[in-house]
Scaffold this motif. Structure first.
Motif, PDB file in Angstrom:
ATOM      1  N   ASP A   1       0.838  -1.192   0.000  1.00  0.00           N
ATOM      2  CA  ASP A   1       0.000   0.000   0.000  1.00  0.00           C
ATOM      3  C   ASP A   1       0.877   1.249   0.000  1.00  0.00           C
ATOM      4  O   ASP A   1       1.686   1.458   0.913  1.00  0.00           O
ATOM      5  CB  ASP A   1      -0.918   0.006   1.234  1.00  0.00           C
ATOM      6  CG  ASP A   1      -1.922   1.133   1.197  1.00  0.00           C
ATOM      7  OD1 ASP A   1      -3.046   0.910   0.735  1.00  0.00           O
ATOM      8  OD2 ASP A   1      -1.570   2.251   1.616  1.00  0.00           O
ATOM      9  N   ASP A   2       0.728   2.095  -1.021  1.00  0.00           N
ATOM     10  CA  ASP A   2       1.584   3.276  -1.153  1.00  0.00           C
ATOM     11  C   ASP A   2       1.363   4.285  -0.041  1.00  0.00           C
ATOM     12  O   ASP A   2       2.296   4.994   0.363  1.00  0.00           O
ATOM     13  CB  ASP A   2       1.353   3.947  -2.512  1.00  0.00           C
ATOM     14  CG  ASP A   2       1.988   3.178  -3.661  1.00  0.00           C
ATOM     15  OD1 ASP A   2       3.025   2.511  -3.427  1.00  0.00           O
ATOM     16  OD2 ASP A   2       1.456   3.237  -4.791  1.00  0.00           O
ATOM     17  N   GLU A   3       0.125   4.386   0.485  1.00  0.00           N
ATOM     18  CA  GLU A   3      -0.124   5.331   1.571  1.00  0.00           C
ATOM     19  C   GLU A   3       0.627   4.912   2.838  1.00  0.00           C
ATOM     20  O   GLU A   3       1.205   5.749   3.533  1.00  0.00           O
ATOM     21  CB  GLU A   3      -1.625   5.423   1.853  1.00  0.00           C
ATOM     22  CG  GLU A   3      -2.423   6.080   0.736  1.00  0.00           C
ATOM     23  CD  GLU A   3      -3.902   6.160   1.062  1.00  0.00           C
ATOM     24  OE1 GLU A   3      -4.274   5.930   2.236  1.00  0.00           O
ATOM     25  OE2 GLU A   3      -4.700   6.459   0.150  1.00  0.00           O
ATOM     26  N   LYS A   4       0.616   3.625   3.135  1.00  0.00           N
ATOM     27  CA  LYS A   4       1.358   3.143   4.300  1.00  0.00           C
ATOM     28  C   LYS A   4       2.855   3.344   4.112  1.00  0.00           C
ATOM     29  O   LYS A   4       3.580   3.695   5.058  1.00  0.00           O
ATOM     30  CB  LYS A   4       1.039   1.679   4.562  1.00  0.00           C
ATOM     31  CG  LYS A   4      -0.361   1.438   5.097  1.00  0.00           C
ATOM     32  CD  LYS A   4      -0.600  -0.022   5.444  1.00  0.00           C
ATOM     33  CE  LYS A   4      -1.970  -0.202   6.079  1.00  0.00           C
ATOM     34  NZ  LYS A   4      -2.238  -1.613   6.440  1.00  0.00           N
TER      35      LYS A   4
ATOM     36  N   GLU B   1      -2.663  10.276  11.909  1.00  0.00           N
ATOM     37  CA  GLU B   1      -2.579   9.442  10.713  1.00  0.00           C
ATOM     38  C   GLU B   1      -2.603   7.952  11.044  1.00  0.00           C
ATOM     39  O   GLU B   1      -2.866   7.124  10.172  1.00  0.00           O
ATOM     40  CB  GLU B   1      -1.307   9.777   9.927  1.00  0.00           C
ATOM     41  CG  GLU B   1      -1.285  11.180   9.363  1.00  0.00           C
ATOM     42  CD  GLU B   1      -0.041  11.447   8.543  1.00  0.00           C
ATOM     43  OE1 GLU B   1       0.164  10.732   7.546  1.00  0.00           O
ATOM     44  OE2 GLU B   1       0.734  12.345   8.912  1.00  0.00           O
TER      45      GLU B   1
ATOM     46  N   LYS C   1      -6.297  -1.176   4.472  1.00  0.00           N
ATOM     47  CA  LYS C   1      -6.361   0.284   4.555  1.00  0.00           C
ATOM     48  C   LYS C   1      -6.494   0.804   5.984  1.00  0.00           C
ATOM     49  O   LYS C   1      -6.658   2.010   6.186  1.00  0.00           O
ATOM     50  CB  LYS C   1      -7.544   0.791   3.725  1.00  0.00           C
ATOM     51  CG  LYS C   1      -7.314   0.722   2.218  1.00  0.00           C
ATOM     52  CD  LYS C   1      -6.208   1.674   1.785  1.00  0.00           C
ATOM     53  CE  LYS C   1      -6.034   1.679   0.273  1.00  0.00           C
ATOM     54  NZ  LYS C   1      -4.923   2.577  -0.137  1.00  0.00           N
TER      55      LYS C   1
END
Length: 338
Positions: free
Chosen positions: A193-196, A306, A330
């Protein structure tokens, strides 16, 4: 008092239970925030063999001291923000005898082998109360999962001038990223996951690798000059990442597993010998790990907001868990507020 209970797989409800009674040597705390963790998700999905249903989950806690029983030493005061050490230790098994009480053979973790504290009040022995003055009760709910990652870094004996690959950037994995970077290591965070991964970089990772879109082996070889990483910390618990750890670690490297696979894993065991690897498990956390996380959080550099994906009350816990189950990749942490 109100409590959240997992009754059966995919079934959760709010129940009324008796308020606990304070005894000698015990502290009563008012629960303010409790986090849902991966073990709770597995319990909800019917995949946790260590749980007997129905059970009250909850061991990631932000609380306030309500009452102090007789025989409790000085240092605990009413209104103090605290978290809880949710593990037990028998004092007699090989782990306890060796001072590694976190790995007690007969450990019973809150919310797993015994009812947890996703409720309004709890009573525990004073030894299990961890003061966290200067940290909000909301943030206190992040201490336990982060301490598990900190402990894995200690198990791996991470030092500076090393490349450390952390596989899995959930709450526990991010704890490992933070602690390894604190020790001066160059951390490579791996996730799908790019956000993580972006968050991992903000909190200390020097490099990130998306294992869904990039060739992990090629990236690791490029970053490390062809040597491989000195340490792998595995925080996923899948057969693929278990094998990846052994393949990507350098000769004479160290692999520490936090996650455990729910199915059998097939290894090329020749790599264990050829590389002369140190392969270690990491379970729970020690008091020193809790203290290290508290010191980190007091510094104010952690992007707490976050890390909290959702916040709900007891009546919304079921819907929040269903949402997490439908999209587990997510979510960092769901907090239930009492």
């Amino acid at each position: 008092m109100k409590a959240v209970q997992i009754v059966n797989p995919h079934e959760m409800r709010v129940v009324d239970i008796d308020k606990p009674v304070l005894g000698v040597g015990e502290v009563m705390v008012k629960i303010e925030y409790v986090g849902f963790c991966g073990s709770d998700l597995n319990t909800f999905l019917g995949r946790n063999p260590m749980v007997n249903l129905p059970i009250i989950p909850g061991h990631e806690v932000g609380a306030v001291i309500e009452k102090i029983g007789e025989g409790v030493p000085e240092g605990f005061t009413k209104g103090m923000n605290v978290t809880l050490n949710p593990y037990t230790n028998c004092g007699k098994c090989a782990s306890c005898r060796n001072g590694r009480v976190n790995a007690c053979e007969h450990n019973e973790t809150l919310g797993v082998q015994r009812n947890g504290v996703m409720c309004q009040y709890a009573v525990l022995p004073w030894q299990k109360i961890i003061p966290a003055e200067g940290i909000s009760s909301r943030t206190c709910a992040l201490i336990e999962p982060m301490s598990v990652g900190f402990h894995a870094v200690s198990r791996a004996q991470v030092i500076d001038n090393e490349f450390v690959m952390v596989v899995g950037c959930g709450m526990v994995g991010l704890g490992a990223v933070i602690r390894a970077s604190q020790r001066g290591a160059s951390v490579i965070a791996v996730d799908i996951d790019d956000e993580k991964l972006a968050l991992a970089k903000r909190i200390g990772a020097a490099y990130t690798v998306n294992s869904m879109t990039e060739n992990v082996h090629e990236r690791i070889q490029s970053i490390t000059g062809g040597f491989g990483v000195d340490v792998v910390i595995e925080a996923v618990g899948s057969p693929a990442t278990y094998v990846m750890a052994v393949e990507e670690v350098s000769f004479t490297g160290r692999v520490t597993y936090i996650g455990y696979s729910k199915t059998e894993v097939s290894f090329q065991t020749k790599l264990f010998v050829q590389k002369e690897l140190d392969i270690r498990g990491s379970r729970n956390a020690l008091p020193a790990d809790f203290r290290a996380v508290i010191n980190y959080l007091k510094a104010g550099n952690c992007p707490v907001d976050e890390l909290i994906s959702n916040e709900t009350g007891p009546d919304g816990a079921f819907d929040a868990m269903k949402e997490w189950a439908s999209n587990p990749g997510k979510v960092f942490r769901i907090l239930v507020k009492f």
